[in-house]
Design a protein around this motif. Sequence first.
Motif, PDB file in Angstrom:
ATOM      1  N   PRO A 193     -64.895  59.631  29.240  1.00  0.00           N
ATOM      2  CA  PRO A 193     -64.407  59.406  30.610  1.00  0.00           C
ATOM      3  C   PRO A 193     -65.515  59.149  31.632  1.00  0.00           C
ATOM      4  CG  PRO A 193     -64.084  61.689  29.928  1.00  0.00           C
ATOM      5  CD  PRO A 193     -64.458  60.932  28.711  1.00  0.00           C
ATOM      6  N   ASN A 194     -66.744  59.514  31.333  1.00  0.00           N
ATOM      7  CA  ASN A 194     -67.857  59.268  32.266  1.00  0.00           C
ATOM      8  C   ASN A 194     -68.604  57.973  31.963  1.00  0.00           C
ATOM      9  OD1 ASN A 194     -67.443  61.675  33.738  1.00  0.00           O
ATOM     10  ND2 ASN A 194     -68.520  62.838  32.146  1.00  0.00           N
ATOM     11  N   ASN A 195     -68.084  57.189  31.045  1.00  0.00           N
ATOM     12  CA  ASN A 195     -68.714  55.917  30.690  1.00  0.00           C
ATOM     13  C   ASN A 195     -68.382  54.913  31.808  1.00  0.00           C
ATOM     14  OD1 ASN A 195     -69.247  53.286  29.595  1.00  0.00           O
ATOM     15  ND2 ASN A 195     -69.212  54.170  27.530  1.00  0.00           N
ATOM     16  N   GLN A 196     -69.320  54.704  32.712  1.00  0.00           N
ATOM     17  CA  GLN A 196     -69.063  53.897  33.898  1.00  0.00           C
ATOM     18  C   GLN A 196     -68.795  52.438  33.543  1.00  0.00           C
ATOM     19  OE1 GLN A 196     -68.614  55.382  36.770  1.00  0.00           O
ATOM     20  NE2 GLN A 196     -68.018  53.435  37.726  1.00  0.00           N
ATOM     21  N   ALA A 197     -69.482  51.920  32.555  1.00  0.00           N
ATOM     22  CA  ALA A 197     -69.262  50.530  32.165  1.00  0.00           C
ATOM     23  C   ALA A 197     -67.838  50.321  31.660  1.00  0.00           C
ATOM     24  CB  ALA A 197     -70.272  50.125  31.092  1.00  0.00           C
ATOM     25  N   ALA A 198     -67.336  51.318  30.898  1.00  0.00           N
ATOM     26  CA  ALA A 198     -65.961  51.226  30.399  1.00  0.00           C
ATOM     27  C   ALA A 198     -64.962  51.288  31.547  1.00  0.00           C
ATOM     28  CB  ALA A 198     -65.694  52.350  29.398  1.00  0.00           C
ATOM     29  N   ARG A 230     -62.279  53.275  39.674  1.00  0.00           N
ATOM     30  CA  ARG A 230     -63.501  53.007  40.432  1.00  0.00           C
ATOM     31  C   ARG A 230     -63.869  54.138  41.381  1.00  0.00           C
ATOM     32  NH1 ARG A 230     -61.206  46.989  41.545  1.00  0.00           N
ATOM     33  NH2 ARG A 230     -62.220  45.915  39.805  1.00  0.00           N
ATOM     34  N   GLU A 231     -62.844  54.771  41.973  1.00  0.00           N
ATOM     35  CA  GLU A 231     -63.108  55.726  43.045  1.00  0.00           C
ATOM     36  C   GLU A 231     -62.684  57.151  42.725  1.00  0.00           C
ATOM     37  OE1 GLU A 231     -61.191  54.270  46.541  1.00  0.00           O
ATOM     38  OE2 GLU A 231     -62.102  52.288  46.414  1.00  0.00           O
ATOM     39  N   GLY A 232     -61.929  57.345  41.646  1.00  0.00           N
ATOM     40  CA  GLY A 232     -61.352  58.649  41.365  1.00  0.00           C
ATOM     41  C   GLY A 232     -59.995  58.780  42.026  1.00  0.00           C
ATOM     42  N   ALA A 233     -59.175  59.680  41.491  1.00  0.00           N
ATOM     43  CA  ALA A 233     -57.830  59.877  42.030  1.00  0.00           C
ATOM     44  C   ALA A 233     -57.920  60.441  43.437  1.00  0.00           C
ATOM     45  CB  ALA A 233     -57.033  60.819  41.130  1.00  0.00           C
ATOM     46  N   ARG A 234     -57.073  59.931  44.309  1.00  0.00           N
ATOM     47  CA  ARG A 234     -57.036  60.419  45.683  1.00  0.00           C
ATOM     48  C   ARG A 234     -55.652  60.974  45.984  1.00  0.00           C
ATOM     49  NH1 ARG A 234     -57.790  55.160  49.414  1.00  0.00           N
ATOM     50  NH2 ARG A 234     -59.571  54.847  48.026  1.00  0.00           N
ATOM     51  N   SER A 235     -55.568  61.854  46.962  1.00  0.00           N
ATOM     52  CA  SER A 235     -54.285  62.469  47.305  1.00  0.00           C
ATOM     53  C   SER A 235     -53.423  61.461  48.043  1.00  0.00           C
ATOM     54  CB  SER A 235     -54.489  63.707  48.172  1.00  0.00           C
ATOM     55  OG  SER A 235     -55.128  63.351  49.381  1.00  0.00           O
ATOM     56  N   PHE A 243     -48.441  73.473  40.919  1.00  0.00           N
ATOM     57  CA  PHE A 243     -48.696  72.100  40.487  1.00  0.00           C
ATOM     58  C   PHE A 243     -49.558  71.370  41.506  1.00  0.00           C
ATOM     59  CE2 PHE A 243     -44.230  72.824  38.786  1.00  0.00           C
ATOM     60  CZ  PHE A 243     -44.678  73.215  37.531  1.00  0.00           C
ATOM     61  N   ALA A 244     -50.653  70.814  41.042  1.00  0.00           N
ATOM     62  CA  ALA A 244     -51.495  69.987  41.911  1.00  0.00           C
ATOM     63  C   ALA A 244     -50.775  68.676  42.195  1.00  0.00           C
ATOM     64  CB  ALA A 244     -52.837  69.712  41.246  1.00  0.00           C
ATOM     65  N   ARG A 245     -50.846  68.236  43.450  1.00  0.00           N
ATOM     66  CA  ARG A 245     -50.156  66.996  43.812  1.00  0.00           C
ATOM     67  C   ARG A 245     -50.790  65.777  43.169  1.00  0.00           C
ATOM     68  NH1 ARG A 245     -49.067  66.418  50.110  1.00  0.00           N
ATOM     69  NH2 ARG A 245     -48.283  64.444  49.310  1.00  0.00           N
ATOM     70  N   THR A 246     -52.062  65.844  42.904  1.00  0.00           N
ATOM     71  CA  THR A 246     -52.760  64.701  42.317  1.00  0.00           C
ATOM     72  C   THR A 246     -53.333  65.104  40.969  1.00  0.00           C
ATOM     73  OG1 THR A 246     -53.338  63.856  44.502  1.00  0.00           O
ATOM     74  CG2 THR A 246     -54.606  63.029  42.643  1.00  0.00           C
ATOM     75  N   PHE A 247     -52.988  64.357  39.941  1.00  0.00           N
ATOM     76  CA  PHE A 247     -53.583  64.570  38.625  1.00  0.00           C
ATOM     77  C   PHE A 247     -53.990  63.213  38.070  1.00  0.00           C
ATOM     78  CE2 PHE A 247     -48.907  64.724  38.178  1.00  0.00           C
ATOM     79  CZ  PHE A 247     -48.682  63.593  37.396  1.00  0.00           C
ATOM     80  N   ASN A 248     -54.855  63.223  37.088  1.00  0.00           N
ATOM     81  CA  ASN A 248     -55.368  61.981  36.520  1.00  0.00           C
ATOM     82  C   ASN A 248     -54.299  61.278  35.699  1.00  0.00           C
ATOM     83  OD1 ASN A 248     -57.902  62.384  37.630  1.00  0.00           O
ATOM     84  ND2 ASN A 248     -58.699  63.411  35.814  1.00  0.00           N
ATOM     85  N   ILE A 249     -54.292  59.966  35.781  1.00  0.00           N
ATOM     86  CA  ILE A 249     -53.379  59.136  35.002  1.00  0.00           C
ATOM     87  C   ILE A 249     -54.154  58.171  34.113  1.00  0.00           C
ATOM     88  CG2 ILE A 249     -51.650  57.295  35.129  1.00  0.00           C
ATOM     89  CD1 ILE A 249     -50.456  58.703  37.538  1.00  0.00           C
ATOM     90  N   VAL A 250     -55.132  57.475  34.670  1.00  0.00           N
ATOM     91  CA  VAL A 250     -55.874  56.465  33.896  1.00  0.00           C
ATOM     92  C   VAL A 250     -57.126  57.031  33.254  1.00  0.00           C
ATOM     93  CG1 VAL A 250     -54.998  54.456  35.112  1.00  0.00           C
ATOM     94  CG2 VAL A 250     -56.966  55.687  36.034  1.00  0.00           C
ATOM     95  N   THR A 251     -57.363  58.323  33.441  1.00  0.00           N
ATOM     96  CA  THR A 251     -58.455  59.033  32.772  1.00  0.00           C
ATOM     97  C   THR A 251     -57.906  60.359  32.271  1.00  0.00           C
ATOM     98  OG1 THR A 251     -59.161  60.049  34.853  1.00  0.00           O
ATOM     99  CG2 THR A 251     -60.234  57.976  34.223  1.00  0.00           C
ATOM    100  N   PRO A 252     -58.623  61.021  31.348  1.00  0.00           N
ATOM    101  CA  PRO A 252     -58.117  62.304  30.832  1.00  0.00           C
ATOM    102  C   PRO A 252     -57.941  63.338  31.931  1.00  0.00           C
ATOM    103  CG  PRO A 252     -59.916  61.480  29.462  1.00  0.00           C
ATOM    104  CD  PRO A 252     -59.871  60.608  30.678  1.00  0.00           C
TER     105      PRO A 252
END
Length: 631
Positions: free
Chosen positions: A461-466, A498-503, A622-631
């Motif tokens: 998940p930290n592979n920036q090129a991917a 690109r930016e990380g999940a935002r609320s 429950f957190a309102r924001t969770f990851n979808i396109v990353t683990p």
Amino acid sequence: MSSNTQTATSHTAAANRAVLDQLPFDDRRAFDDAHRGFIATLDPMVITDDTGRVVWDLERFTFLQGDAPATVNPSLWRMSQLHTAHGLFQVADRIFQVRGFDISNMTVIEGDTGYVIVDPLTSVECARAAMDLVREHLGEKPIRAIIYTHSHADHFGGVKGIVSDDDVAGGAVRIVAPLGFLEHAVSENVYAGNAMTRRAQYMYGQNLRVDAAGVISTGLGIALSKGQMSLLEPTDVISGTSQELVLDGVRFEFQYTPDSEAPAEMHFYLPDMRALCMAENVSHHMHNLYTPRGAQIRDAVGWSRYIDEALRRYGAVTDVMFICHQWPVWGTRSVCEFLAEQRDLYRYIHDETLRLAAHGYTMIEIAEMVELPEGLATSWIARGYYGSLNHNVKAVYQKYLGFFDGNPAHLHPHPPVEAGQRYVEFMGGADAVLNKARKSFDDGDYRWVAEVVNHVVFAEPNNQAARELQADALEQLGYQSESAPWRNFYLTGAQDLREGARSDEAALGAGEVIAAMTVDMLFDYLAIRLNGPKAGGQSFAMQVQLTDTGESRRVELVHGVLNCTPAQPDDPADTTMRLPKAALTGLALGAVTLADAVAAGQVEISGDEEPAYLLFALLDTFARTFNIVTP
């Protein structure tokens, strides 16, 4: 959007240009109809709440002019332009609509002494502004009745912007809704609400910039308003077809259509005006049999039959048909043709999916095989601006056969992270995968890039090129999408990579709607919040007494399950908790802690206090924001 946003590639530009040759763009009738009967609007088209916060701003979409840029599918661009028509419009004698003040329409019918309002938008502020415009141009008359055509929030949430609790309690205003409305209105998005809300951020592009490289529409309407949601309980319930009511001198004949576009929905016919309201069961596009934000699968064949019933009952005696999104259809012949196309659209998807399934094709295969027949394929009202043919085929398959395709290799696949690690290792490591994927990207095979690079993102998940390559591929898929939800999903996924999940900054205030949940619904939600593994070794019985409603429930924790049943006087209990329903609502939704509620005098506990505190300690938040396109 991120500063890393890319322009359309040559492959995407070519794909979007090709659309111009596939569809009848010289047919401009919809543009004439969308503006027909215009009376007035707001200028600027901006609505604020009492604090000055903007809850609706159509001015953001003024860029939707001229030809489609390379970053937008021209068909979706066309529909988005149509969605920008706004203001008060006359539909027919005594029938008016306010459109472009929200994702949905508010219909106004002039009665003998006042107004009958159909579907008062999503938010209080937008409904109030719409009604102010109505009264400015049609006259200062009282509202005599409200009709909710169905149980989705964009068709009732603004009700307290135009009438009050006292208006209804005193009998001055009647509220008419289909059977099951209240239950579904308050529960549909609560039990799976946190996941559904997060996915809705993707579906509606709530965190995207509004521009030609971002969100341009929802497909159903231009956008969702951001104001306060409200709810008033119906006074009159429609439970069957042919049921009639007279509201302020206007005759209504209802057609009850449960489990169609919404779990509780209905149409109505106005015999003295030769006008038909089809709610949201027909639209100027293909609707969702499965909605990407997440909801129960809708019944395609039942939906089709309701449209057919409306056509047979009312088609030949209808001069105008109006709906709860978009613009009306005028003329008996045009109405009948419209209803027939929409009826056949959903029936074709249903029957063709099951035909191919009977030949042994799987859900994924059938979704790639089904194409609409001549007569529907190039019809504007069958285009997938909100629903999509691909997902609707999968919805039919899932309804009958479930998500499993019968292949034992798919019985128990690895979850995404573990699968990703294995795929990447088998393919020679992340660098090798990315090198091959870049070649596929250059070839314009963005679907494959998104699929294969997803394995690298989940493995590393930290592979920036991917992440960057995955974002670039999703972005191009979004630019090519005719479906607004697909576009918004792709572009939001790219942004999160690109930016990380935002609320979410655009959520409606829905406290009043949630407060309408029954006691049993609240305990059902508590049971969902219960952390089963942590609760597995615990057991207790507790009696809960509602001080304002007089209701009592026996709540028992056993086997990691919270059971709630009507309390009996001789039920043994370790603990008794007394509180008003509002306090139970706050506790169930996590808005207040038990300790704070007790300290504030809202909750009284007798007997052993430990089970009560234990129960709420075992609930997940429950957190309102969770990851979808990353683990």
